[in-house]
Design an enzyme around this catalytic site. Structure first.
Site, PDB file in Angstrom:
ATOM      1  N   GLY A   1       0.914  -1.136  -0.127  1.00  0.00           N
ATOM      2  CA  GLY A   1      -0.160  -0.155   0.129  1.00  0.00           C
ATOM      3  C   GLY A   1       0.761   1.272   0.135  1.00  0.00           C
ATOM      4  O   GLY A   1       0.701   2.150   1.354  1.00  0.00           O
TER       5      GLY A   1
ATOM      6  N   GLU B   1      14.227  -4.232  -2.551  1.00  0.00           N
ATOM      7  CA  GLU B   1      13.115  -4.353  -3.686  1.00  0.00           C
ATOM      8  C   GLU B   1      14.008  -5.030  -5.338  1.00  0.00           C
ATOM      9  O   GLU B   1      13.487  -5.099  -6.097  1.00  0.00           O
ATOM     10  CB  GLU B   1      11.607  -3.041  -3.950  1.00  0.00           C
ATOM     11  CG  GLU B   1      11.586  -3.518  -5.299  1.00  0.00           C
ATOM     12  CD  GLU B   1      10.214  -2.563  -5.362  1.00  0.00           C
ATOM     13  OE1 GLU B   1       9.230  -2.837  -6.374  1.00  0.00           O
ATOM     14  OE2 GLU B   1      10.014  -1.524  -4.992  1.00  0.00           O
TER      15      GLU B   1
ATOM     16  N   SER C   1       8.936   6.228 -11.754  1.00  0.00           N
ATOM     17  CA  SER C   1       9.421   6.820 -13.225  1.00  0.00           C
ATOM     18  C   SER C   1      10.865   7.411 -12.892  1.00  0.00           C
ATOM     19  O   SER C   1      11.249   7.718 -12.481  1.00  0.00           O
ATOM     20  CB  SER C   1       8.934   8.329 -13.462  1.00  0.00           C
ATOM     21  OG  SER C   1       8.664   9.477 -12.495  1.00  0.00           O
TER      22      SER C   1
END
Length: 384
Positions: free
Chosen positions: A111, A229, A361
């Site tokens: 989240g 990650e 991005s």
């Protein structure tokens, strides 16, 4: 056990368990967990996972990808939540959550992103208010992968009224089974699939003991999670990329597109860039990223994201060029049950349009490298 013996063990296990009619989804996670194949990179003992060094983690990732085993529905819990709890969680939090992930019994979603806070994560507006031993959470998250299947969600929320940017945020572990307080809405993509979701929190509860890292320290925890990650999982991703590139090359040879010197040059360039990405990923594993705050620790994940996002997007474009005019044609057997069926190349092209946006991005990654690694002046920000 040396790496080669470990590779043989992994390959043998996968061959045995990937026979006809092998399970998928939750059942596959439980099968992996029963034999200790979840959480190989964890440094904590006692959670059911087998011990494996860094190179053996890479070996397992390579064998898993090459065996074409099912897509993992538990990877968020294993690769994101697990290392984060090991780094920032209390002993009680580790004992509660890590064994369930290692057994493949509980699934997680992330989240983080919101409609107004995607790549700019510091703009989070979801609120969490402390009421005794409970936090009440209200707000909206978006692009939440696997939320439709998850048992839990780790949520970045603002716990300090009036705070801004990265101040006043907290990292909370929230159960998803709260009817009337949590709503999951699938987002249909250009590919016709719905892996992502919107998630609405309307007074959803999280126990105070499920606050990770202390109140107001959510930004530090969230950044720690993003740093892991793109570790070994990056190499797994590249094995998939290698398979996709091989399919495009085979198609080019079959239909003669490889005879075009421009197409041939693009194929060679994709191959060379993929090799470079792999060497870069191997070089940065276990490097100064292990020292939080070091320039390499900050910049390496951003470099990796820039490399693979653009590469995969260009591969999607190349797949369309190889296919030629037929790439724009839909299936011949349209039906009410499957009205939007695409082939693998079309799905790759459409899905990869988002590769330079999701997960941070390209513009944000370049800003991070410029400001935090190269020390260039910060970009002016408009007040919220």
């Amino acid at each position: 056990m040396d790496d080669q013996a470990f590779r043989e063990k992994a390959r043998t296990w996968l061959e045995k368990h990937l026979g006809a009619g092998h399970p998928e989804g939750r059942a596959w996670e439980r099968e992996l967990g029963r034999d200790g194949w979840i959480g190989l990179g964890w440094t904590e003992d006692g959670y059911g996972n087998r011990r494996a060094g860094l190179t053996q983690q890479v070996v397992w990732a390579e064998e898993y990808a090459r065996s074409r085993a099912p897509s993992r529905v538990g990877h968020i819990g294993e690769n994101l939540l697990g290392p984060t709890l090991i780094a920032f969680g209390t002993r009680e939090q580790k004992d509660r959550f890590l064994p369930a992930v290692a057994r493949g019994e509980e699934l997680w979603c992330q989240g983080y992103s919101e409609p107004g806070a995607g790549s700019d994560l510091a703009g989070v507006r979801t609120r969490a208010v402390r009421e005794g031993g409970t936090y009440r959470i209200s707000g909206q998250k978006i692009w939440t992968s696997l939320a439709q299947d998850a048992d839990w969600c780790f949520v970045l929320a603002r716990t300090e009224p009036g705070s801004a940017r990265h101040h006043g945020l907290s990292f909370l572990l929230v159960p998803m089974d709260q009817p009337g307080r949590i709503e999951v809405r699938p987002i249909r993509q250009m590919t016709g699939t719905s892996e992502f979701n919107e998630v609405f929190f309307d007074g959803a509860s999280a126990r105070a003991e499920h606050l990770v890292g202390g109140e107001g320290n959510g930004w530090r925890v969230a950044m720690g999670l993003l740093a892991v990650e793109r570790g070994v999982s990056t190499l797994v991703q590249q094995i998939g990329f290698e398979e996709e590139l091989g399919q495009v090359i085979r198609a080019a040879v079959t239909n003669g597109a490889v005879d075009d010197p421009v197409v041939r040059d693009r194929l060679v360039r994709q191959w060379a860039e993929l090799r470079t990405m792999r060497w870069n990923a191997l070089r940065t594993l276990g490097s100064p990223q292990d020292r939080p705050g070091a320039p390499a620790a900050v910049g390496a994940p951003s470099v990796a994201k820039l490399l693979w996002g653009g590469w995969h997007q260009r591969l999607g474009e190349l797949a369309m060029a190889v296919r030629g005019a037929g790439a724009a044609v839909g299936p011949r057997d349209w039906s009410a049950e499957r009205p939007y069926e695409l082939d693998a190349y079309q799905r790759m092209f459409l899905f990869s349009r988002a590769d330079t946006i999701y997960g941070g991005s390209d513009e944000i990654q370049r800003n991070i490298i410029a400001e935090r690694v190269l020390g260039l002046p910060r970009e002016p920000r408009e007040p919220r």
